[in-house]
Motif scaffolding. Structure first.
Motif, mmCIF file in Angstrom:
data_model
loop_
_atom_site.group_PDB
_atom_site.id
_atom_site.type_symbol
_atom_site.label_atom_id
_atom_site.label_comp_id
_atom_site.label_asym_id
_atom_site.label_seq_id
_atom_site.Cartn_x
_atom_site.Cartn_y
_atom_site.Cartn_z
ATOM 1 N N MET A 1 0.843 -1.200 0.000
ATOM 2 C CA MET A 1 0.000 0.000 0.000
ATOM 3 C C MET A 1 0.874 1.243 0.000
ATOM 4 S SD MET A 1 -2.854 1.191 2.801
ATOM 5 C CE MET A 1 -3.684 2.764 2.601
ATOM 6 N N THR A 2 0.566 2.203 -0.892
ATOM 7 C CA THR A 2 1.343 3.437 -0.988
ATOM 8 C C THR A 2 0.681 4.535 -0.157
ATOM 9 O OG1 THR A 2 2.029 2.849 -3.210
ATOM 10 C CG2 THR A 2 2.300 5.137 -2.559
ATOM 11 N N VAL A 3 1.465 5.231 0.613
ATOM 12 C CA VAL A 3 0.967 6.330 1.436
ATOM 13 C C VAL A 3 1.838 7.546 1.192
ATOM 14 C CG1 VAL A 3 0.086 4.787 3.223
ATOM 15 C CG2 VAL A 3 2.412 5.652 3.389
ATOM 16 N N LEU A 4 1.317 8.709 1.587
ATOM 17 C CA LEU A 4 2.139 9.905 1.529
ATOM 18 C C LEU A 4 3.300 9.779 2.499
ATOM 19 C CD1 LEU A 4 -0.451 12.830 1.347
ATOM 20 C CD2 LEU A 4 1.121 12.089 -0.444
ATOM 21 N N MET A 5 4.461 10.202 2.076
ATOM 22 C CA MET A 5 5.639 10.121 2.943
ATOM 23 C C MET A 5 5.675 11.349 3.844
ATOM 24 S SD MET A 5 9.623 9.601 1.848
ATOM 25 C CE MET A 5 9.508 7.838 1.575
ATOM 26 N N ARG A 6 5.367 11.156 5.096
ATOM 27 C CA ARG A 6 5.377 12.247 6.062
ATOM 28 C C ARG A 6 6.439 11.991 7.119
ATOM 29 N NH1 ARG A 6 1.122 15.298 4.787
ATOM 30 N NH2 ARG A 6 -0.783 14.324 3.962
ATOM 31 N N ALA A 7 6.917 13.074 7.708
ATOM 32 C CA ALA A 7 7.978 12.963 8.713
ATOM 33 C C ALA A 7 7.474 12.223 9.952
ATOM 34 C CB ALA A 7 8.460 14.353 9.105
ATOM 35 N N ARG A 8 8.336 11.372 10.499
ATOM 36 C CA ARG A 8 8.014 10.668 11.733
ATOM 37 C C ARG A 8 8.398 11.535 12.929
ATOM 38 N NH1 ARG A 8 9.234 4.306 10.813
ATOM 39 N NH2 ARG A 8 8.391 4.305 12.930
ATOM 40 N N SER A 9 7.826 11.231 14.073
ATOM 41 C CA SER A 9 8.059 12.032 15.271
ATOM 42 C C SER A 9 9.423 11.714 15.882
ATOM 43 C CB SER A 9 6.958 11.765 16.302
ATOM 44 O OG SER A 9 7.273 12.374 17.541
ATOM 45 N N ARG A 10 10.112 12.765 16.351
ATOM 46 C CA ARG A 10 11.382 12.578 17.059
ATOM 47 C C ARG A 10 11.163 11.951 18.430
ATOM 48 N NH1 ARG A 10 16.097 15.135 16.185
ATOM 49 N NH2 ARG A 10 16.313 15.604 18.398
ATOM 50 N N ASP A 11 9.955 11.998 18.927
ATOM 51 C CA ASP A 11 9.654 11.459 20.256
ATOM 52 C C ASP A 11 8.942 10.112 20.191
ATOM 53 O OD1 ASP A 11 10.683 13.819 21.425
ATOM 54 O OD2 ASP A 11 8.781 14.833 21.053
ATOM 55 N N GLU A 12 8.936 9.489 19.038
ATOM 56 C CA GLU A 12 8.258 8.211 18.874
ATOM 57 C C GLU A 12 8.861 7.153 19.797
ATOM 58 O OE1 GLU A 12 7.573 4.969 15.264
ATOM 59 O OE2 GLU A 12 8.153 7.046 14.818
ATOM 60 N N ALA A 13 8.021 6.453 20.517
ATOM 61 C CA ALA A 13 8.496 5.455 21.478
ATOM 62 C C ALA A 13 8.857 4.154 20.771
ATOM 63 C CB ALA A 13 7.422 5.199 22.525
ATOM 64 N N HIS A 14 9.809 3.440 21.352
ATOM 65 C CA HIS A 14 10.191 2.102 20.895
ATOM 66 C C HIS A 14 10.625 2.092 19.427
ATOM 67 C CE1 HIS A 14 8.438 0.910 24.659
ATOM 68 N NE2 HIS A 14 7.237 1.320 24.288
ATOM 69 N N ARG A 15 11.298 3.147 19.000
ATOM 70 C CA ARG A 15 11.782 3.214 17.612
ATOM 71 C C ARG A 15 13.045 2.368 17.492
ATOM 72 N NH1 ARG A 15 12.077 6.894 13.237
ATOM 73 N NH2 ARG A 15 12.602 5.528 11.476
ATOM 74 N N ALA A 16 13.047 1.443 16.551
ATOM 75 C CA ALA A 16 14.181 0.528 16.399
ATOM 76 C C ALA A 16 14.493 0.331 14.927
ATOM 77 C CB ALA A 16 13.873 -0.820 17.051
ATOM 78 N N ALA A 17 15.671 -0.186 14.646
ATOM 79 C CA ALA A 17 16.071 -0.491 13.276
ATOM 80 C C ALA A 17 15.183 -1.595 12.711
ATOM 81 C CB ALA A 17 17.532 -0.916 13.241
ATOM 82 N N THR A 18 14.939 -1.528 11.402
ATOM 83 C CA THR A 18 14.061 -2.486 10.734
ATOM 84 C C THR A 18 14.881 -3.579 10.045
ATOM 85 O OG1 THR A 18 14.079 -1.270 8.640
ATOM 86 C CG2 THR A 18 12.445 -0.606 10.294
ATOM 87 N N PRO A 19 14.263 -4.698 9.703
ATOM 88 C CA PRO A 19 14.973 -5.737 8.949
ATOM 89 C C PRO A 19 15.542 -5.224 7.633
ATOM 90 C CG PRO A 19 12.954 -6.631 9.866
ATOM 91 C CD PRO A 19 12.919 -5.158 10.131
ATOM 92 N N LEU A 20 14.819 -4.325 6.945
ATOM 93 C CA LEU A 20 15.336 -3.760 5.699
ATOM 94 C C LEU A 20 16.619 -2.984 5.940
ATOM 95 C CD1 LEU A 20 15.041 -3.124 2.682
ATOM 96 C CD2 LEU A 20 13.616 -1.163 3.307
ATOM 97 N N GLU A 21 16.680 -2.214 7.027
ATOM 98 C CA GLU A 21 17.890 -1.451 7.338
ATOM 99 C C GLU A 21 19.064 -2.368 7.647
ATOM 100 O OE1 GLU A 21 16.119 2.704 9.189
ATOM 101 O OE2 GLU A 21 16.124 0.906 10.437
ATOM 102 N N LEU A 22 18.808 -3.478 8.330
ATOM 103 C CA LEU A 22 19.885 -4.426 8.621
ATOM 104 C C LEU A 22 20.379 -5.098 7.340
ATOM 105 C CD1 LEU A 22 18.493 -6.082 11.873
ATOM 106 C CD2 LEU A 22 20.211 -4.292 11.671
ATOM 107 N N PHE A 23 19.459 -5.456 6.461
ATOM 108 C CA PHE A 23 19.829 -6.026 5.162
ATOM 109 C C PHE A 23 20.652 -5.011 4.362
ATOM 110 C CE2 PHE A 23 18.314 -7.274 0.732
ATOM 111 C CZ PHE A 23 19.255 -8.288 0.599
ATOM 112 N N PHE A 24 20.235 -3.773 4.396
ATOM 113 C CA PHE A 24 20.940 -2.674 3.735
ATOM 114 C C PHE A 24 22.384 -2.600 4.237
ATOM 115 C CE2 PHE A 24 21.997 1.801 3.066
ATOM 116 C CZ PHE A 24 21.420 2.092 1.837
#
Length: 398
Positions: free
Chosen positions: A1-24
């Motif tokens: 599903m395609t969504v508008l790319m909006r900025a994520r919050s700097r205060d977002e809780a439990h933010r962690a690296a994703t599997p795609l980032e590790l593969f990258f």
């Protein structure tokens, strides 16, 4: 599903690296390993100037593309289909770049490297244009400045294909400075919403992967030398010293929670840019261990002193840079602050130990960790003793 790319919050809780980032990250280390392999060859053959210059240039192209994606994903990761596809295109680009590294080193032919870098950077432009489409005001202008700045820099990199080989280092210096200036210019009006904990984790994970590649390269070198020369008495001290050095490098880096220091762009940019030396020296330690192994069995065309320097110089640089941009912000008191700078000097001094340099450097690094742990424990005990004693019964007494 395609969504508008909006900025994520700097205060977002439990933010962690994703599997795609590790593969990258894992795919990008392939290119770092290629650069390290070419560095080993030049150093072992007695061509340090050519090897170091080529390594610094090619490491920059890999590191900078990784940096741009990491900070962008910290602010705008939507994890939808277009985002994933563009990230995979960047991975394809770095693999093309990795395939061109040997030719760039040996023949000064940067065509494949340039094309791989172009693929990565145009993919990054696509991400920024998508971010601009989903934003407004100052945030939109920042995204468009990023897209324009990255595009202009790719035009400048064309000089690699047309200038004489002797001018290529100057092209890298000029274009590298221009690339480094793009974030500062793009974010002069509004800071992108990168997440301090997430970006600290991203750098930490990439550091672990680079150190893992260092261990892997050194292990293969020791194994090959054992198979061909049957000299465990010579090789095992080098292997043990190198392993201690890498273990200490891991421990030193993760001894402090750096995300607590990353509040503004000024702090984050200095910290993030400084990792060019941290990551570059970490990878170079592995190359140095390989050279030391080759010298110890007589297959390298350099002296014992020069082979030792191939390990101690990047090892000392790693320790000093980690202290300068990373660890010192969480150290308290002169004793804690002096541990890493003194250790860097001592590791460098191990160069004069000749064939015993790598084991000596490993022991110094291990002692550094032991001293740091002891000082931290003592500080914790002192702070605990300063706290007023708590009554077992909190009720007021008559």
């Amino acid at each position: 599903m395609t969504v508008l790319m909006r900025a994520r919050s700097r205060d977002e809780a439990h933010r962690a690296a994703t599997p795609l980032e590790l593969f990258f990250d894992l795919c990008f280390v392939v290119a770092i390993a290629q650069a390290g392999r070419q560095l080993v060859h030049d150093l072992a053959q007695g061509h340090p100037g050519h090897g170091i210059a080529g390594y610094l240039m090619l490491f920059f192209t890999v590191w900078w593309a990784w940096v741009n994606f990491s900070w962008f994903s910290s602010a705008y990761d939507t994890d939808d289909v277009p985002y994933r596809v563009v990230a995979l295109v960047q991975i394809a680009g770095v693999l093309v770049l990795a395939a061109g590294i040997p030719r760039a080193f040996t023949a000064g032919d940067f065509r494949v490297v340039w094309f791989g870098y172009l693929v990565m950077r145009l993919a990054m432009v696509t991400q920024w244009l998508r971010a601009a489409h989903g934003s407004r005001g100052a945030e939109r202008r920042a995204a468009l400045r990023y897209a324009a700045g990255v595009t202009v820099c790719q035009i400048g990199w064309l000089a690699l294909l047309f200038l004489p080989a002797g001018d290529i280092p100057w092209v890298f210096v000029v274009m590298g400075l221009l690339e480094l200036s793009v974030p500062a210019l793009a974010e002069r009006e509004r800071r992108t919403s990168w997440h301090p904990h997430h970006i600290a984790e991203r750098y930490g994970l990439f550091t672990i992967i680079v150190l893992g590649e260092t261990v892997s390269a050194a292990t293969v070198a020791v194994q090959s030398a054992l198979d061909e020369h049957k000299a465990p008495g010579v090789l095992l001290p080098v292997a043990a010293g190198g392993l201690l050095l890498v273990f200490a490098a891991y421990w030193i880096y993760f001894a402090v929670p750096i995300h607590l220091h990353l509040h503004s762009n000024r702090q984050a940019f200095l910290w993030g840019y400084g990792h060019y030396l941290v990551l570059g020296s970490a990878a170079a330690v592995g190359a140095g261990i390989e050279v030391a192994v080759e010298e110890s069995v007589g297959t390298a065309q350099l002296s014992a002193f020069a082979a030792a320097a191939c390990v101690t110089v990047p090892g000392a640089l790693y320790i000093a840079t980690v202290w300068l941009i990373h660890s010192r912000h969480q150290k308290r008191g002169p004793a804690q602050q002096l541990v890493l700078p003194v250790s860097a000097v001592l590791v460098l001094a191990c160069t004069f130990a000749g064939h015993g340099a790598v084991p000596a450097a490993g022991l110094v690094a291990a002692a550094t960790v032991a001293v740091g742990v002891t000082l931290t424990a003592r500080q914790g005990t002192a702070l605990a003793e300063e706290q007023p004693p708590r009554s077992a019964d909190p009720r007021p007494r008559a």
